[in-house]
Every structure is written in structure tokens, then in C-alpha cells.
Design an enzyme around this catalytic site. Sequence first.
Site: not given
Length: 371
Positions: A118, A138, A140, A166, A243, A267, A298, A300, A302, A321
Amino acid sequence: MVEPALADRPTATPEVTFADYGERARAVLAPDVWDYVSGGGGAEVTLAANRVALDRVAVLPRVLRGRDTVDTGARLLGQSYALPVGVAPMAYQRLVHPDGEAGLAAAARAAGVPYVASTLSSTPIEQITATGAPVWFQLYWLRDRTLVRDLLDRVVAAGCRALVVTVDVPVLGRRPRDLRNAFRLPADVVAANLPYGRDTLAHAGVPGVSAIAAHTDASFDSALRWADLAWLREHVDLPLVVKGVLDPRDAIEAVRIGADAVVVSNHGGRQLDGAPASVTMLPEVVDAVGDGCQVLLDSGIRGGSDVLRALALGAAGVLVGRPLLWALAVGGRQGAQDALALLAAEVRDALTLAGCADPTAAAGLRTLGTG
């Protein structure tokens, strides 16, 4: 009382699901840090919807396929990896454990998967790539264009393999847990890729205010446009990933400007509350882009069954994540490495049980429900 023999003493139960890591992480993290990691935007409707929607996707397995082994390897952005999985970009990983980004990147290296670093890493990008992990960066988009250019120069010089922009954070989503906690960064956790002075806002505790939101809103440029991504495509010689795409029309625009991949993502439910679950939009985005670029998912994810669901719906792979932050919190680098090994075993089991020789074969599976 007589001490039991060593062999008779109970041992800690190992984590056998990502949920196990979550339970243990909650026990070791400060409550406000747990809320920061686990919380979502608004009433957390979208956060919950991500999990519900994935659980509604049923994969129809094939049988009697006649094979002894399964190959879990995948090609993402032209590179070969051990799994169709990458570590999602997550800010300030030293919040949960001193090993931070370097520890999680080293775990990704051991697992043979890409690590997405990030912009708001609490470890400089040069130290992350020094782990030897395959690192994607990534980005910003910052208000200060000079900082953007300087950061891109560092990313290229550090040997990052891809640029992930992103696009769903013009401002940080309103996150009530952080507001209630007046959440701020501790003094020893900084945005290590940005000039130190810009972290002042992130460390200032004000009742009813998220210091992280104040910092990012002051630092990020909310006016990012497609023309800016076209400029990146022209000037940065790295694969470009967009993304934060949910609408198929935006995916088509990403292909038009030359993106190599899009990530269907809300996100992790941390931005617009009421947005659809990411997996709900995955089939439409896959159909819209066709062969124009790869599609990742991406929000959720698991476990291995979720990876199979994404592959069956047309994704080339997924980004994972929060569960890896939980594992980092529980056991540092080794905890994250163990969690990725667990995921690899689950992916192998899911492919085997579905009758797939490899991840590409999963695209031929039928699904019932689309989230």
C-alpha cells in the site's frame, strides 16, 4: 496438586480456518485497532453483504475426471505464481504486529504469491521489496503531483512488478467505529512512503474524528480521472491494474486506457455503504471485458472455497486481505506464512473436489446463483 506429565498437558489448538485466526486476533489486538481492521463504512451493510453473497454462490462439481494431482499454479499479469491469489493492499500493517509489511511480504514470498504494498504502508517500499517477495505497488493518487512522480520513481527503482491504482477512494468512507474510537495512529506507526510531516493529522486524537480519515482526505486527490490513468499507462512501464471497479462500464473504460487487469472490489465494504457485494458484479465485469484484460476479485474472501467460486465465475484470481492481517497479528511473519499455507491446502482441496486439474479448469464449472 500433581503436575501432569509433559505429554499429558494440553497444547494449543492450531488454526485450521481463517475464522480461527480472526478469533485469536481479536483477543490480542487493542479494541480500537480491531475495529479499524474489521470495521466497514456506514451501517456496514456492504461489509456483511460480501460474505452473504459469496455463500450464495454454489459451485457444481464434476466427477470421475481421472487424475492423481492438482496444479494450483496460476498466471497473473504475465507472471507465474503458486496460487491464483495475491495479498491485498492494506495500510499500516505494523499496527497489528511489529513484523508489519516486511513480515507479510516475506510470507507471500514463501507462499509463491504476489504481495500488494500500500501507499500507506508503515514500512518503506524499498524494505518490502528487499524481502524478495514479488511486489505489486498500490497507488493512491496524491494531491501533490510531485510526490506522485517521486513515489513512482521509487516504485520502479525498488523493482515492483505491477502498479495497482485504487480508484474507489476519492475520500475515505465514513467509518463509525473509527469515529466513536477517535481512532489515531500510535507514534511509532507512520505512512513510511510519504514525507513524515504529513503524518501529523494521522496522530492527532480528536473526539468524534478519525485521524486516519483526516490525514487521507488531506493527502488524496479526489479529482482523479481516467485521463490520469491514461498518463500512468503512458509513462510507467509496469503492468497497470485498476482496483475498485464495480460497474461494467468502468471496466470497459479501464480496458480502453490499456489496463492489464481490473479488480472487482468494494474495498472490503469500507467505502460506499449500500454498494453491491463484489462477487455480485463479477460475472458482469467478466462479460464486459472479454479478453481485454484479466479480472481479479477481492472483498470477503475467507478460504479456498471462495477462491473456487471466484474462478468459476470467471476471475483469474483473488486478493485476500483481512484474514492475513489477523494471522499477522496472531503470529507475525510465521503466522501469516501458516495462514497462506492453510489457504494453499484449501485451494488444492477445493479444486480436487470440484474435479479441476488446475485453476483455469474451474472456469468451466457451472455455478448456481451469482451472489
